[in-house]
Design an enzyme around this catalytic site. Structure first.
Site, mmCIF file in Angstrom:
data_model
loop_
_atom_site.group_PDB
_atom_site.id
_atom_site.type_symbol
_atom_site.label_atom_id
_atom_site.label_comp_id
_atom_site.label_asym_id
_atom_site.label_seq_id
_atom_site.Cartn_x
_atom_site.Cartn_y
_atom_site.Cartn_z
ATOM 1 N N PRO A 2 0.800 -1.197 0.000
ATOM 2 C CA PRO A 2 0.000 0.000 0.000
ATOM 3 C C PRO A 2 0.833 1.246 0.000
ATOM 4 O O PRO A 2 1.655 1.468 0.884
ATOM 5 C CB PRO A 2 -0.717 -0.118 1.331
ATOM 6 C CG PRO A 2 0.252 -0.860 2.201
ATOM 7 C CD PRO A 2 1.299 -1.441 1.352
ATOM 8 N N GLU A 3 0.605 2.066 -0.987
ATOM 9 C CA GLU A 3 1.136 3.422 -0.964
ATOM 10 C C GLU A 3 -0.082 4.340 -0.873
ATOM 11 O O GLU A 3 -1.191 3.866 -0.656
ATOM 12 C CB GLU A 3 1.973 3.690 -2.220
ATOM 13 C CG GLU A 3 3.096 2.669 -2.397
ATOM 14 C CD GLU A 3 3.940 2.895 -3.629
ATOM 15 O OE1 GLU A 3 4.052 4.050 -4.063
ATOM 16 O OE2 GLU A 3 4.470 1.920 -4.171
#
Length: 264
Positions: A2-3
């Site tokens: 996850p960014e």
DNA sequence: GACGATGTTGGCAC
DNA sequence: GGTGCCAACATCGT
């Protein structure tokens, strides 16, 4: 996984499901992913109401009533799932009135934390990559003497970028990942600033990138991976000039770039 | 089966 | 305080 775009997508999918609900019970089966004592966290969370769900860089922040925060970082493989079935890598179960929130994380690089106040560690991060003003971005970058790829990954510079979007933004800006941050011209800094905003917003529109197993809180994959121009496209032709995309290591991270389009 | 790669960050040394 | 390297872990592809 996850960014910023993936975390934003999780928050948006989760908020309508959990906002206003009460935490009836919190169980932690894997000590590693919890900061602090499991019994303390369960006691402090129990009975509180989720007032809102937001994003702070790559952190997911549940603001609780009457006070306190539940802070979740997904690490590489963390997932928050609404009304999912507990599975092999489920490490926390939050029973709410009206549903269940699960935390799954195969690699256990993610972290869950109860806090009465936002921890210094989280507060001291740089400005959000989508909120920072251009002049602030340029001023911050002037102070950074390391390679631009490393700078973009550093959450105390700007928060929210990770390996995928750093590579994609540098490609769009035509900047080589080994260029030195403080030495970039104002013009190139401006290009980078706008490239970051553009790629993050496009990725949010596509509900993030699902490289292997990223899903939002409803179990839906994102589709931005189809629009990656360099990330994990080693050997493929650059869409602009046809040169083969190269991969190298910068700050111990796989780094993908076009050797012709991206200048140092 | 061994080996290297994978979206992150935090601790440590300099 | 900035910077860079390594470790934490499971899974997948070669």
């Amino acid at each position: 996984m996850p960014e910023l775009p993936e975390v934003e997508t999780v928050v948006r999918s989760l908020a309508p499901q959990v906002t206003g609900r009460r935490i009836l019970n919190a169980e932690f089966s894997q000590k590693r992913v919890l900061r602090g004592d499991a019994g303390d966290a369960a006691r402090m969370l129990g009975g509180r109401i989720i007032q809102s769900v937001g994003r702070h860089g790559k952190f997911i922040v549940f603001t609780l009533r009457p006070k306190g925060f539940l802070i979740v970082h997904l690490g590489m493989t963390g997932k928050l799932l609404w009304n999912g079935e507990p599975a092999k890598h489920t490490h926390a179960i939050f029973t709410l009135n009206g549903g269940t929130l699960l935390y799954n994380d195969a690699r256990q690089f993610g972290r869950i934390e109860w806090a009465e106040e936002m921890p210094e560690r989280v507060r001291k991060l740089g400005p959000d990559a989508l909120s920072v003003a251009f002049e602030d971005f340029a001023d911050l970058l002037k102070k950074r003497k390391s390679r631009i790829k490393s700078v973009l990954l550093n959450q105390t510079f700007v928060r929210g970028l990770g390996n995928i979007y750093a590579d994609e933004a540098l490609f769009r800006a035509g900047i080589h990942p080994l260029a030195i941050g403080s030495k970039l011209s104002k013009e190139r800094v401006r290009k980078l600033y706008h490239a970051i905003r553009e790629v993050l917003n496009e990725a949010i529109d596509r509900r993030g990138s699902s490289i292997s197993d990223y899903v939002d809180s409803d179990g839906n994959r994102g589709s931005f991976q189809a629009l990656h121009r360099v990330y994990r496209r080693t050997g493929e032709q650059c869409g602009v000039c046809g040169t083969a995309i190269r991969r190298t290591l910068v700050a111990q991270r796989g780094t993908h770039f076009c050797p012709k389009c991206q200048k140092r």
